[in-house]
Design a protein around this motif. Sequence first.
Motif, PDB file in Angstrom:
ATOM      1  N   ASP A   6       0.836  -1.105   0.009  1.00 37.49           N
ATOM      2  CA  ASP A   6      -0.121  -0.139   0.083  1.00 37.49           C
ATOM      3  C   ASP A   6       0.767   1.168   0.055  1.00 37.49           C
ATOM      4  OD1 ASP A   6      -2.615   1.253   0.599  1.00 37.49           O
ATOM      5  OD2 ASP A   6      -1.759   2.272   1.969  1.00 37.49           O
ATOM      6  N   GLN A   7       1.937   1.351   0.902  1.00 36.89           N
ATOM      7  CA  GLN A   7       3.016   2.254   0.638  1.00 36.89           C
ATOM      8  C   GLN A   7       3.397   2.542  -0.786  1.00 36.89           C
ATOM      9  OE1 GLN A   7       5.858   1.090   3.646  1.00 36.89           O
ATOM     10  NE2 GLN A   7       4.343   1.956   5.344  1.00 36.89           N
ATOM     11  N   GLU A   8       3.952   1.480  -1.209  1.00 44.55           N
ATOM     12  CA  GLU A   8       4.470   1.438  -2.760  1.00 44.55           C
ATOM     13  C   GLU A   8       3.420   2.019  -3.743  1.00 44.55           C
ATOM     14  OE1 GLU A   8       7.491   1.244  -3.523  1.00 44.55           O
ATOM     15  OE2 GLU A   8       8.043   0.894  -1.431  1.00 44.55           O
ATOM     16  N   LEU A   9       1.939   1.487  -3.359  1.00 44.89           N
ATOM     17  CA  LEU A   9       1.020   2.131  -4.420  1.00 44.89           C
ATOM     18  C   LEU A   9       0.639   3.679  -4.239  1.00 44.89           C
ATOM     19  CD1 LEU A   9      -1.381   1.163  -6.278  1.00 44.89           C
ATOM     20  CD2 LEU A   9      -2.605   0.902  -4.161  1.00 44.89           C
ATOM     21  N   GLY A  10       0.881   4.086  -2.970  1.00 41.46           N
ATOM     22  CA  GLY A  10       0.852   5.526  -2.660  1.00 41.46           C
ATOM     23  C   GLY A  10       1.617   6.219  -3.370  1.00 41.46           C
ATOM     24  N   LYS A  11       2.940   5.858  -3.508  1.00 40.33           N
ATOM     25  CA  LYS A  11       4.038   6.543  -4.130  1.00 40.33           C
ATOM     26  C   LYS A  11       3.783   6.635  -5.527  1.00 40.33           C
ATOM     27  CE  LYS A  11       7.732   5.073  -0.845  1.00 40.33           C
ATOM     28  NZ  LYS A  11       9.023   4.187  -0.729  1.00 40.33           N
ATOM     29  N   VAL A  12       3.140   5.385  -6.172  1.00 39.57           N
ATOM     30  CA  VAL A  12       2.821   5.661  -7.466  1.00 39.57           C
ATOM     31  C   VAL A  12       1.778   6.533  -7.762  1.00 39.57           C
ATOM     32  CG1 VAL A  12       1.885   4.267  -9.627  1.00 39.57           C
ATOM     33  CG2 VAL A  12       3.487   3.258  -7.852  1.00 39.57           C
ATOM     34  N   PHE A  13       0.809   6.575  -7.003  1.00 35.87           N
ATOM     35  CA  PHE A  13      -0.153   7.468  -7.006  1.00 35.87           C
ATOM     36  C   PHE A  13      -0.002   8.965  -7.333  1.00 35.87           C
ATOM     37  CE2 PHE A  13      -4.272   5.047  -5.154  1.00 35.87           C
ATOM     38  CZ  PHE A  13      -4.133   4.034  -6.209  1.00 35.87           C
ATOM     39  N   VAL A  14       1.052   9.279  -6.385  1.00 30.80           N
ATOM     40  CA  VAL A  14       1.624  10.715  -6.258  1.00 30.80           C
ATOM     41  C   VAL A  14       2.274  10.930  -7.634  1.00 30.80           C
ATOM     42  CG1 VAL A  14       3.233  12.127  -5.311  1.00 30.80           C
ATOM     43  CG2 VAL A  14       1.761  10.774  -3.745  1.00 30.80           C
ATOM     44  N   LEU A  58      -4.853  -6.850  -4.579  1.00 29.82           N
ATOM     45  CA  LEU A  58      -6.049  -6.276  -3.635  1.00 29.82           C
ATOM     46  C   LEU A  58      -5.786  -4.855  -3.300  1.00 29.82           C
ATOM     47  CD1 LEU A  58      -8.286  -6.939  -1.944  1.00 29.82           C
ATOM     48  CD2 LEU A  58      -6.737  -7.785  -0.409  1.00 29.82           C
ATOM     49  N   PRO A  59      -4.561  -4.639  -2.920  1.00 25.68           N
ATOM     50  CA  PRO A  59      -4.252  -2.925  -2.411  1.00 25.68           C
ATOM     51  C   PRO A  59      -5.004  -1.746  -3.434  1.00 25.68           C
ATOM     52  CG  PRO A  59      -2.267  -4.100  -2.200  1.00 25.68           C
ATOM     53  CD  PRO A  59      -3.198  -5.129  -2.989  1.00 25.68           C
ATOM     54  N   ILE A  60      -4.918  -2.003  -4.663  1.00 27.71           N
ATOM     55  CA  ILE A  60      -5.678  -1.406  -5.452  1.00 27.71           C
ATOM     56  C   ILE A  60      -6.943  -1.154  -5.124  1.00 27.71           C
ATOM     57  CG2 ILE A  60      -6.305  -0.632  -8.038  1.00 27.71           C
ATOM     58  CD1 ILE A  60      -3.697  -2.305  -8.795  1.00 27.71           C
ATOM     59  N   ALA A  61      -7.668  -2.210  -5.002  1.00 25.97           N
ATOM     60  CA  ALA A  61      -9.267  -2.248  -4.642  1.00 25.97           C
ATOM     61  C   ALA A  61      -9.480  -1.625  -3.195  1.00 25.97           C
ATOM     62  CB  ALA A  61      -9.690  -3.714  -4.636  1.00 25.97           C
ATOM     63  N   LEU A  62      -8.291  -1.869  -2.290  1.00 24.99           N
ATOM     64  CA  LEU A  62      -8.765  -1.385  -0.908  1.00 24.99           C
ATOM     65  C   LEU A  62      -8.359   0.164  -1.175  1.00 24.99           C
ATOM     66  CD1 LEU A  62      -6.484  -3.883   0.938  1.00 24.99           C
ATOM     67  CD2 LEU A  62      -8.797  -3.814   0.920  1.00 24.99           C
ATOM     68  N   ARG A  63      -7.605   0.855  -1.858  1.00 23.47           N
ATOM     69  CA  ARG A  63      -7.555   2.142  -2.047  1.00 23.47           C
ATOM     70  C   ARG A  63      -8.735   2.882  -3.034  1.00 23.47           C
ATOM     71  NH1 ARG A  63      -3.042   6.061  -0.727  1.00 23.47           N
ATOM     72  NH2 ARG A  63      -1.486   4.800  -0.150  1.00 23.47           N
ATOM     73  N   GLU A 196       8.839 -11.394 -10.555  1.00 18.61           N
ATOM     74  CA  GLU A 196      10.053 -10.648 -10.815  1.00 18.61           C
ATOM     75  C   GLU A 196      10.000  -9.179 -10.836  1.00 18.61           C
ATOM     76  OE1 GLU A 196      11.831 -12.262 -14.293  1.00 18.61           O
ATOM     77  OE2 GLU A 196      12.310 -14.228 -13.211  1.00 18.61           O
ATOM     78  N   MET A 197       8.632  -8.668 -10.489  1.00 15.84           N
ATOM     79  CA  MET A 197       8.486  -7.113 -10.588  1.00 15.84           C
ATOM     80  C   MET A 197       8.163  -6.639  -9.296  1.00 15.84           C
ATOM     81  SD  MET A 197       5.872  -6.422 -13.946  1.00 15.84           S
ATOM     82  CE  MET A 197       6.277  -4.738 -13.839  1.00 15.84           C
ATOM     83  N   ASN A 198       8.933  -5.463  -8.816  1.00 11.65           N
ATOM     84  CA  ASN A 198       8.555  -5.010  -7.471  1.00 11.65           C
ATOM     85  C   ASN A 198       7.296  -4.143  -7.336  1.00 11.65           C
ATOM     86  OD1 ASN A 198       8.975  -2.176  -8.393  1.00 11.65           O
ATOM     87  ND2 ASN A 198      11.147  -2.579  -8.354  1.00 11.65           N
ATOM     88  N   ASP A 199       6.820  -3.880  -6.509  1.00 14.71           N
ATOM     89  CA  ASP A 199       5.428  -3.337  -6.273  1.00 14.71           C
ATOM     90  C   ASP A 199       5.411  -1.922  -7.082  1.00 14.71           C
ATOM     91  OD1 ASP A 199       4.276  -5.235  -4.694  1.00 14.71           O
ATOM     92  OD2 ASP A 199       4.997  -4.360  -2.788  1.00 14.71           O
ATOM     93  N   GLU A 200       6.493  -1.066  -7.024  1.00 12.09           N
ATOM     94  CA  GLU A 200       6.397   0.188  -7.834  1.00 12.09           C
ATOM     95  C   GLU A 200       6.379  -0.064  -9.334  1.00 12.09           C
ATOM     96  OE1 GLU A 200       8.879   4.404  -8.243  1.00 12.09           O
ATOM     97  OE2 GLU A 200       9.472   2.948  -6.784  1.00 12.09           O
ATOM     98  N   ASP A 201       6.912  -0.889  -9.810  1.00 10.78           N
ATOM     99  CA  ASP A 201       6.978  -1.186 -11.123  1.00 10.78           C
ATOM    100  C   ASP A 201       5.722  -1.693 -11.665  1.00 10.78           C
ATOM    101  OD1 ASP A 201       9.541   0.010 -11.403  1.00 10.78           O
ATOM    102  OD2 ASP A 201      10.494  -2.031 -11.715  1.00 10.78           O
ATOM    103  N   LEU A 202       4.993  -2.784 -10.954  1.00 11.88           N
ATOM    104  CA  LEU A 202       3.859  -3.234 -11.066  1.00 11.88           C
ATOM    105  C   LEU A 202       2.808  -2.335 -11.211  1.00 11.88           C
ATOM    106  CD1 LEU A 202       2.247  -5.803 -11.590  1.00 11.88           C
ATOM    107  CD2 LEU A 202       2.107  -6.100  -9.289  1.00 11.88           C
ATOM    108  N   TYR A 203       2.636  -1.584 -10.103  1.00 15.02           N
ATOM    109  CA  TYR A 203       1.504  -0.704 -10.052  1.00 15.02           C
ATOM    110  C   TYR A 203       1.663   0.524 -10.849  1.00 15.02           C
ATOM    111  CZ  TYR A 203       0.315  -3.170  -5.626  1.00 15.02           C
ATOM    112  OH  TYR A 203       0.213  -3.826  -4.785  1.00 15.02           O
TER     113      TYR A 203
END
Length: 218
Positions: A6-14, A58-63, A196-203
């Motif tokens: 979720d933290q990585e997803l927040g960075k991607v959102f920004v 799932l974190p995308i849905a939670l956000r 093989e993809m980290n969260d930031e790249d995936l999101y």
Amino acid sequence: DLKKADQELGKVFVSLSKPGKVDLLKHTAKVAFAMDYSGSMDWLCQNGTVQDTITRLLPIALRFDDDGELETWIFSDGKEKLKAVNLYNYKNYVKEVMLKAKMRMGGTNYAPALKDIANYYKKSSKIPAFIIFVTDGENFDKTDTDKIIIELSEYNMFIQFVGIGNERFSYLRSLDDMKGRKHDNTGFISIKDINEMNDEDLYTELLKQYINWLNGKQ
């Protein structure tokens, strides 16, 4: 680790939100997940790859989602809507829900699931629907899929196709050139191994075409 994801997803959102455009941190959407359930997916269900994919989506849905759930479909020759993925059932979702589906693993048709998703969401069209559609192979129903994608462009829905494995995905790559749509309502990424993809790249890969679609509709 959902908290870290979720933290990585927040960075991607920004990073994807631009001044004067859609702010993903304040964005609300219906989030859907459609997973290939053809015969070639059996090993990926058994070895944990599909479970890992669900957990990372799932974190995308939670956000985004107003009810914090990931509405879920599987597709093969036909389609089946399953229980939504949420915080309470996600850890063993493949074993406890997906592999107990009524539908058998067979061929690969995209249109039945896309039609069902369209019918499910078009009544709540004020809120955009973000559909993550995961497959490991080419479909047999390209003409029917063309028709439903063109129809979906009339609604407030975006389909992010995700190709996994070594398939060339010629059809999905061709969608960028599809004519007759009100909006370019699809994106496509190819991932050989999601682990093989980290969260930031995936999101980032999952969301960048979606936010372009949102901004283009403003």
